[in-house]
Design a protein around this motif. Structure first.
Motif, PDB file in Angstrom:
ATOM      1  N   CYS A 198      67.907  48.262  46.283  1.00  0.00           N
ATOM      2  CA  CYS A 198      66.473  48.387  46.586  1.00  0.00           C
ATOM      3  C   CYS A 198      65.952  49.750  46.162  1.00  0.00           C
ATOM      4  N   SER A 199      64.796  49.768  45.521  1.00  0.00           N
ATOM      5  CA  SER A 199      64.222  51.012  45.032  1.00  0.00           C
ATOM      6  C   SER A 199      62.705  50.998  45.205  1.00  0.00           C
ATOM      7  N   ASN A 200      62.151  52.143  45.527  1.00  0.00           N
ATOM      8  CA  ASN A 200      60.699  52.280  45.614  1.00  0.00           C
ATOM      9  C   ASN A 200      60.091  52.886  44.352  1.00  0.00           C
ATOM     10  N   GLU A 201      60.824  52.807  43.261  1.00  0.00           N
ATOM     11  CA  GLU A 201      60.275  53.211  41.966  1.00  0.00           C
ATOM     12  C   GLU A 201      59.411  52.077  41.412  1.00  0.00           C
ATOM     13  N   VAL A 202      58.337  52.425  40.733  1.00  0.00           N
ATOM     14  CA  VAL A 202      57.451  51.429  40.130  1.00  0.00           C
ATOM     15  C   VAL A 202      57.971  51.052  38.752  1.00  0.00           C
ATOM     16  N   PHE A 203      58.272  49.783  38.572  1.00  0.00           N
ATOM     17  CA  PHE A 203      58.787  49.289  37.299  1.00  0.00           C
ATOM     18  C   PHE A 203      57.722  48.581  36.466  1.00  0.00           C
ATOM     19  N   CYS A 204      56.624  48.177  37.097  1.00  0.00           N
ATOM     20  CA  CYS A 204      55.659  47.347  36.390  1.00  0.00           C
ATOM     21  C   CYS A 204      54.244  47.575  36.918  1.00  0.00           C
ATOM     22  N   ILE A 205      53.291  47.617  35.994  1.00  0.00           N
ATOM     23  CA  ILE A 205      51.871  47.677  36.332  1.00  0.00           C
ATOM     24  C   ILE A 205      51.297  46.283  36.091  1.00  0.00           C
ATOM     25  N   VAL A 206      50.696  45.701  37.114  1.00  0.00           N
ATOM     26  CA  VAL A 206      50.311  44.296  37.034  1.00  0.00           C
ATOM     27  C   VAL A 206      48.805  44.113  37.023  1.00  0.00           C
ATOM     28  N   GLU A 207      48.418  42.990  36.451  1.00  0.00           N
ATOM     29  CA  GLU A 207      47.027  42.553  36.469  1.00  0.00           C
ATOM     30  C   GLU A 207      47.047  41.042  36.565  1.00  0.00           C
ATOM     31  N   TYR A 208      46.340  40.488  37.532  1.00  0.00           N
ATOM     32  CA  TYR A 208      46.321  39.046  37.722  1.00  0.00           C
ATOM     33  C   TYR A 208      45.098  38.462  37.022  1.00  0.00           C
ATOM     34  N   LEU A 209      45.319  37.872  35.832  1.00  0.00           N
ATOM     35  CA  LEU A 209      44.219  37.279  35.082  1.00  0.00           C
ATOM     36  C   LEU A 209      43.797  35.943  35.693  1.00  0.00           C
ATOM     37  N   GLU A 210      42.559  35.547  35.417  1.00  0.00           N
ATOM     38  CA  GLU A 210      42.005  34.352  36.045  1.00  0.00           C
ATOM     39  C   GLU A 210      42.761  33.078  35.672  1.00  0.00           C
ATOM     40  N   ASP A 211      43.408  33.058  34.499  1.00  0.00           N
ATOM     41  CA  ASP A 211      44.117  31.848  34.097  1.00  0.00           C
ATOM     42  C   ASP A 211      45.596  31.898  34.456  1.00  0.00           C
ATOM     43  N   GLY A 212      45.991  32.910  35.214  1.00  0.00           N
ATOM     44  CA  GLY A 212      47.382  33.021  35.622  1.00  0.00           C
ATOM     45  C   GLY A 212      47.736  32.020  36.704  1.00  0.00           C
ATOM     46  N   SER A 213      49.029  31.660  36.792  1.00  0.00           N
ATOM     47  CA  SER A 213      49.455  30.646  37.761  1.00  0.00           C
ATOM     48  C   SER A 213      49.214  31.083  39.194  1.00  0.00           C
ATOM     49  N   SER A 214      49.316  32.394  39.476  1.00  0.00           N
ATOM     50  CA  SER A 214      49.111  32.874  40.831  1.00  0.00           C
ATOM     51  C   SER A 214      47.673  32.684  41.296  1.00  0.00           C
ATOM     52  N   ARG A 215      46.744  32.539  40.352  1.00  0.00           N
ATOM     53  CA  ARG A 215      45.330  32.338  40.680  1.00  0.00           C
ATOM     54  C   ARG A 215      45.018  30.856  40.904  1.00  0.00           C
ATOM     55  N   ASN A 216      45.912  29.981  40.498  1.00  0.00           N
ATOM     56  CA  ASN A 216      45.610  28.555  40.476  1.00  0.00           C
ATOM     57  C   ASN A 216      46.697  27.723  41.142  1.00  0.00           C
ATOM     58  N   ILE A 217      47.259  28.242  42.218  1.00  0.00           N
ATOM     59  CA  ILE A 217      48.451  27.631  42.788  1.00  0.00           C
ATOM     60  C   ILE A 217      48.195  26.227  43.328  1.00  0.00           C
ATOM     61  N   LEU A 218      47.065  25.974  43.978  1.00  0.00           N
ATOM     62  CA  LEU A 218      46.808  24.646  44.529  1.00  0.00           C
ATOM     63  C   LEU A 218      46.705  23.597  43.422  1.00  0.00           C
ATOM     64  N   LYS A 219      46.051  23.949  42.315  1.00  0.00           N
ATOM     65  CA  LYS A 219      45.963  23.020  41.186  1.00  0.00           C
ATOM     66  C   LYS A 219      47.348  22.753  40.597  1.00  0.00           C
ATOM     67  N   GLN A 220      48.214  23.764  40.645  1.00  0.00           N
ATOM     68  CA  GLN A 220      49.569  23.582  40.115  1.00  0.00           C
ATOM     69  C   GLN A 220      50.371  22.595  40.961  1.00  0.00           C
ATOM     70  N   TYR A 221      50.101  22.559  42.272  1.00  0.00           N
ATOM     71  CA  TYR A 221      50.768  21.576  43.123  1.00  0.00           C
ATOM     72  C   TYR A 221      50.503  20.159  42.616  1.00  0.00           C
ATOM     73  N   LEU A 222      49.271  19.920  42.176  1.00  0.00           N
ATOM     74  CA  LEU A 222      48.899  18.600  41.670  1.00  0.00           C
ATOM     75  C   LEU A 222      49.457  18.340  40.274  1.00  0.00           C
ATOM     76  N   LYS A 223      49.450  19.379  39.435  1.00  0.00           N
ATOM     77  CA  LYS A 223      49.850  19.205  38.048  1.00  0.00           C
ATOM     78  C   LYS A 223      51.367  19.158  37.854  1.00  0.00           C
ATOM     79  N   SER A 224      52.120  19.816  38.744  1.00  0.00           N
ATOM     80  CA  SER A 224      53.586  19.876  38.582  1.00  0.00           C
ATOM     81  C   SER A 224      54.294  19.512  39.889  1.00  0.00           C
ATOM     82  N   PRO A 225      54.065  18.317  40.391  1.00  0.00           N
ATOM     83  CA  PRO A 225      54.646  17.948  41.690  1.00  0.00           C
ATOM     84  C   PRO A 225      56.167  17.853  41.689  1.00  0.00           C
ATOM     85  N   ASN A 226      56.754  17.384  40.585  1.00  0.00           N
ATOM     86  CA  ASN A 226      58.216  17.307  40.531  1.00  0.00           C
ATOM     87  C   ASN A 226      58.843  18.695  40.499  1.00  0.00           C
TER      88      ASN A 226
END
Length: 296
Positions: A198-226
């Motif tokens: 475990c480390s508290n060093e920053v490895f990545c700078i993130v940006e959540y774009l509108e078309d990213g999966s994290s923004r559309n999780i409920l729709k993904q439940y429907l699109k990828s149920p298996n």
């Protein structure tokens, strides 16, 4: 000479933002890495852009083009082809601080061994604010699950993996006409056998774009149920928490309904719990359908 770590990036039609990541890798204070780009069937100029970077010879780049099947298949392609000791996924809309590779390699040289699966570090936003919370200073080794459940850590973290550990576990399954299997299923399986540094060093700078999966999780439940059903089965199999098992059973019911595949329920490692969860799964299914109906 063999590099120490592979930074791999699954990408689909993200030529417009890849340069940010490329420039951050060119600027790394430690160049002991390979950048592996997995192009998931892009129709933009991703291929030409990457070829221009390869021609510049500023960093070591490996490029793989494949049929569009979703991000998890990009991870599969990476895991099949990575030869370095360590690997880390940096998404196409993210980038690395200039000293990230150096910090990862230093931490691994000082603390890495065959009993740990890799390193858990931090994600941060462009303004320097940490995503979620830091890891308690008293926690030096932990499973990913314990970090969140016992130590109450919040937010996404950047996970560096030992490549030989990844290869111990099955690749993500591929389902026809589906584009997502939650990536966390691999971490659940790794957690059953290994801890992380475990480390508290920053490895990545993130940006959540509108078309990213994290923004559309409920729709993904429907699109990828298996795909989500598979993740629920894995969670039920490996989790030690009855709460997590039951929650996973509820979502497994929902996934089976969206997939129109009741047989999915019989793949559950706990049939009794799954059948108890059926009424709750019906409620969750109605909620998801209601919340996403306007976007269908």
């Amino acid at each position: 000479m063999m590099k120490s770590i592979t930074v791999f990036t699954p990408t689909f039609n993200r030529a417009f933002c890849l340069d940010q990541l490329y420039q951050s890798l060119v600027s790394q204070t430690n160049q002991d890495f390979i950048w592996m780009i997995i192009d998931d069937g892009s129709s933009d100029n991703t291929k030409e852009l990457v070829q221009s970077w390869i021609a510049e010879s500023k960093i070591t780049i490996e490029y793989f083009y494949k049929q569009n099947q979703g991000m998890h298949t990009g991870h599969n392609t990476a895991y099949k082809n990575i030869t370095t000791e360590l690997n880390v996924c940096i998404d196409s809309d993210d980038y690395m601080p200039n000293d990230a590779i150096d910090k990862i390699i230093t931490i691994w040289k000082e603390n890495g061994n065959i009993t740990v699966a890799g390193i858990i570090g931090l994600d941060a936003f462009k303004d320097g604010i940490i995503v979620g919370t830091k890891i308690p200073e008293t926690v030096h080794y932990s499973t990913l699950n314990d970090l969140y459940s016992k130590n109450k850590v919040l937010g996404d973290k950047k996970i560096v993996l030992r490549t030989d550990v990844v290869k111990e576990f099955p690749l993500y399954p591929v389902y026809e006409n589906e584009r997502l299997v939650p990536l966390g299923t691999l971490y659940i399986m790794i957690d059953s056998k290994y801890k992380f540094i475990c480390s508290n060093e920053v490895f990545c700078i993130v940006e959540y774009l509108e078309d990213g999966s994290s923004r559309n999780i409920l729709k993904q439940y429907l699109k990828s149920p298996n795909g989500f059903g598979y993740s629920r089965i894995v969670a039920m199999k490996y989790s030690k928490s009855l709460k997590v098992k039951f929650k996973s059973a509820i979502h497994l019911v929902s996934s089976a309904l969206f997939a129109k595949n009741i047989k999915l329920l019989f793949q559950s490692p706990n049939l009794l719990l799954t059948f108890i969860a059926i009424p709750f799964g019906l409620v969750v299914s109605v909620y998801i359908f209601y919340k996403t109906r306007k976007s269908l």
